[in-house]
Design an enzyme around this catalytic site. Structure first.
Site, PDB file in Angstrom:
ATOM      1  NE  ARG A  30      -4.392  -1.453   1.814  1.00 47.96           N
ATOM      2  CZ  ARG A  30      -5.373  -1.668   2.679  1.00 47.96           C
ATOM      3  NH1 ARG A  30      -5.244  -1.293   3.930  1.00 47.96           N
ATOM      4  NH2 ARG A  30      -6.489  -2.258   2.283  1.00 47.96           N
TER       5      ARG A  30
ATOM      6  CE  LYS B 280     -18.793 -17.812   8.649  1.00 50.75           C
ATOM      7  NZ  LYS B 280     -18.892 -16.888   9.772  1.00 50.75           N
TER       8      LYS B 280
ATOM      9  N   GLY C 158      -9.650  -8.729   0.581  1.00 53.12           N
ATOM     10  CA  GLY C 158      -9.016  -9.408   1.713  1.00 53.12           C
ATOM     11  C   GLY C 158      -7.969 -10.458   1.399  1.00 53.12           C
TER      12      GLY C 158
ATOM     13  N   GLY D  54     -12.940  -4.248   1.893  1.00 51.64           N
ATOM     14  CA  GLY D  54     -14.359  -3.859   1.879  1.00 51.64           C
ATOM     15  C   GLY D  54     -14.751  -3.037   0.666  1.00 51.64           C
TER      16      GLY D  54
HETATM   17  C1  3PG Z   1      -8.779  -1.796   5.001  1.00 50.34           C
HETATM   18  O1  3PG Z   1      -7.694  -2.188   5.395  1.00 50.34           O
HETATM   19  O2  3PG Z   1      -9.669  -2.545   4.579  1.00 50.34           O
HETATM   20  C2  3PG Z   1      -8.979  -0.321   4.917  1.00 50.34           C
HETATM   21  O3  3PG Z   1      -7.869   0.341   5.393  1.00 50.34           O
HETATM   22  C3  3PG Z   1     -10.229   0.104   5.638  1.00 50.34           C
HETATM   23  O4  3PG Z   1     -10.131  -0.132   6.997  1.00 50.34           O
HETATM   24  P1  3PG Z   1     -11.450  -0.211   7.875  1.00 50.34           P
HETATM   25  O5  3PG Z   1     -12.177  -1.452   7.459  1.00 50.34           O
HETATM   26  O6  3PG Z   1     -11.010  -0.227   9.311  1.00 50.34           O
HETATM   27  O7  3PG Z   1     -12.275   1.032   7.546  1.00 50.34           O
HETATM   28 MG    MG Z   2     -11.416  -3.669   6.244  1.00 48.25          MG
END
Ligand code: 3PG
Ligand code: MG
Length: 399
Positions: free
Chosen positions: A37, A198, A355, A378
């Site tokens: 990142r 899941k 993820g 997310g």
């Molecule tokens: C992540 O790592 O998915 C982003 O930095 C967002 O983090 P958060 O889910 O704590 O908002």
């Molecule tokens: Mg996250």
């Protein structure tokens, strides 16, 4: 192409530019263990500094919920950023108020300063207008370069855009362009490989993808629930029996749209959920007894790699098996390598994200060979679901 205003079109010389990065990076014992990142953000910081801007970098780290938790300080990250940029990065121990203001007022054109964790203040996640004003007070321009935070309507991604002229940074722009190339007007046939543990966490993703995809390859633990729905025995495998109806509904919807749901044809079954547990490969339909399904088998790999060669575009989210335990990553790695080879030959466009996916593709050694890999979790999923990302909407909606 995305229609967000880009920082490339603005004269930033002599301006103080507040840049939202996502430097929420993996750390162990105060040491950054993965710099992806940081390295992806570096071109934006360099671009701005080289143009003579005063670059003020802000980010969150973890979820401190307004508590000044020393384990979540961004100071070590500022050092890693300095290394990646090959230039000095000063660190200020707060992101607003006197400490931040002093650090910024002391800057010269081309300097880079990093401010402390935004989430040490609850007003950040509250999307507070007052907090956005406090961030804006020492800046002329706002740049969002954090795609992986655009699903959050927080002060530094949303409210701030009402305070300052706001633009997308280079990596945000690149990410939006790569993603819209896939779901905007994709080259067909297009398939999505959706894996993970899941079904329940991927229902909206599957439903949103069905109308666009020619096929959806279902893998990981969630495939077990689909096998269960089709009446196949899954032994002692992880599954969600409560979601069998949902799996049936998804298959019926897919049928209506002419989207093929592809399930494994054989399975690697182990006696327990442990690395190097004894395992065997069984065809789907054969009772695995007490065994647990931990990966797809060789016939499934052959089936999937065969399918890849007739595709033009592949979207990848989630692993096919328990890749973090040897040897149950074999299925994921073999299919990832096949996808990477086709990409290198110019035959397939491959876009992956979310993820576990980045970790799985890294382990497969293909990270540099996919067309684009998003580091977002997310935000990538919400984009797949077709949801509006508030951080992107805030940039496009300015007048
Ligand atoms: C992540 O790592 O998915 C982003 O930095 C967002 O983090 P958060 O889910 O704590 O908002
Ligand atoms: Mg996250």
């Amino acid at each position: 192409m995305s229609n967000v205003p880009s920082i490339e079109d603005v004269d930033v010389a002599g301006k103080t530019v507040l840049v939202r990065a996502d430097l929420n990076v993996p750390m162990d014992d105060g040491r950054v263990t993965d710099t992806v990142r940081i390295d992806r953000f570096a071109p934006t910081a360099t671009f701005l500094a080289d143009k003579g801007a005063r670059v003020v970098v802000v980010s969150h780290f973890g979820r401190p919920e307004g508590v000044r938790n020393p384990a979540m300080t961004l100071e070590p990250v500022s050092k890693a950023l300095a290394k990646s940029l090959g230039r000095d990065v000063k660190f200020a121990e707060d992101c607003v108020g006197e400490v931040a203001e002093k650090a910024v007022w002391a800057m010269k054109d081309g300097d880079v300063v990093m401010l402390e964790n935004l989430r040490f203040h609850t007003e950040e996640t509250d999307n507070s207008e007052v907090f956005a004003q406090r961030l804006a007070v020492f800046s002329d321009i706002f740049v969002n370069d954090a795609f992986s935070c655009t699903h959050r309507a927080h002060a530094s991604t949303h409210a701030i855009t009402k305070q300052l002229p706001s633009y997308a940074g280079l990596s945000l722009k690149k990410e939006l362009d790569a993603l819209s190339a896939v779901l905007g007007t994709p080259q067909r046939p297009i398939a999505a490989l959706v894996g993970g543990a899941k079904v329940s966490s991927k229902i909206t993703v599957l439903e949103a993808l069905i109308p666009t995809m020619d096929a959806i390859i279902v893998g990981g633990g969630m495939a077990n629930t689909f096998l269960l729905a089709k009446g196949y025995p899954i032994g002692g495998s992880l599954a969600e029996p409560d979601f069998v109806d949902m799996a049936n509904q998804i298959m019926a919807t897919a049928d209506k749209y002419g989207c093929e749901i592809v399930l494994p044809v054989d399975l690697v079954v182990a006696e327990k959920f442990a690395a190097d547990a004894n395992n065997e490969t069984v065809p789907v339909g054969q009772d695995p007894g007490a065994g647990m399904i931990l990966d797809v088998g060789a016939d499934s790999i052959a089936d999937l790699t065969g399918r890849l060669s007739s595709l033009k575009t592949l979207l990848w989210n989630g692993p096919l098996g328990a890749f973090e335990m040897n040897p149950f990553g074999d299925g994921t790695f073999a299919v990832a390598k096949a996808a990477a080879d086709l990409t290198k030959q110019g035959k397939l466009v491959t876009v992956a994200g979310g993820g576990d996916t980045v970790a799985a593709l890294n382990q497969a050694g293909v990270s540099d060979d996919f067309t684009y890999i998003s580091t977002a979790g997310g935000a990538f999923l919400e984009w797949l679901e077709g949801k509006e990302l508030p951080g992107v909407a805030a940039l496009t909606d300015q007048n």
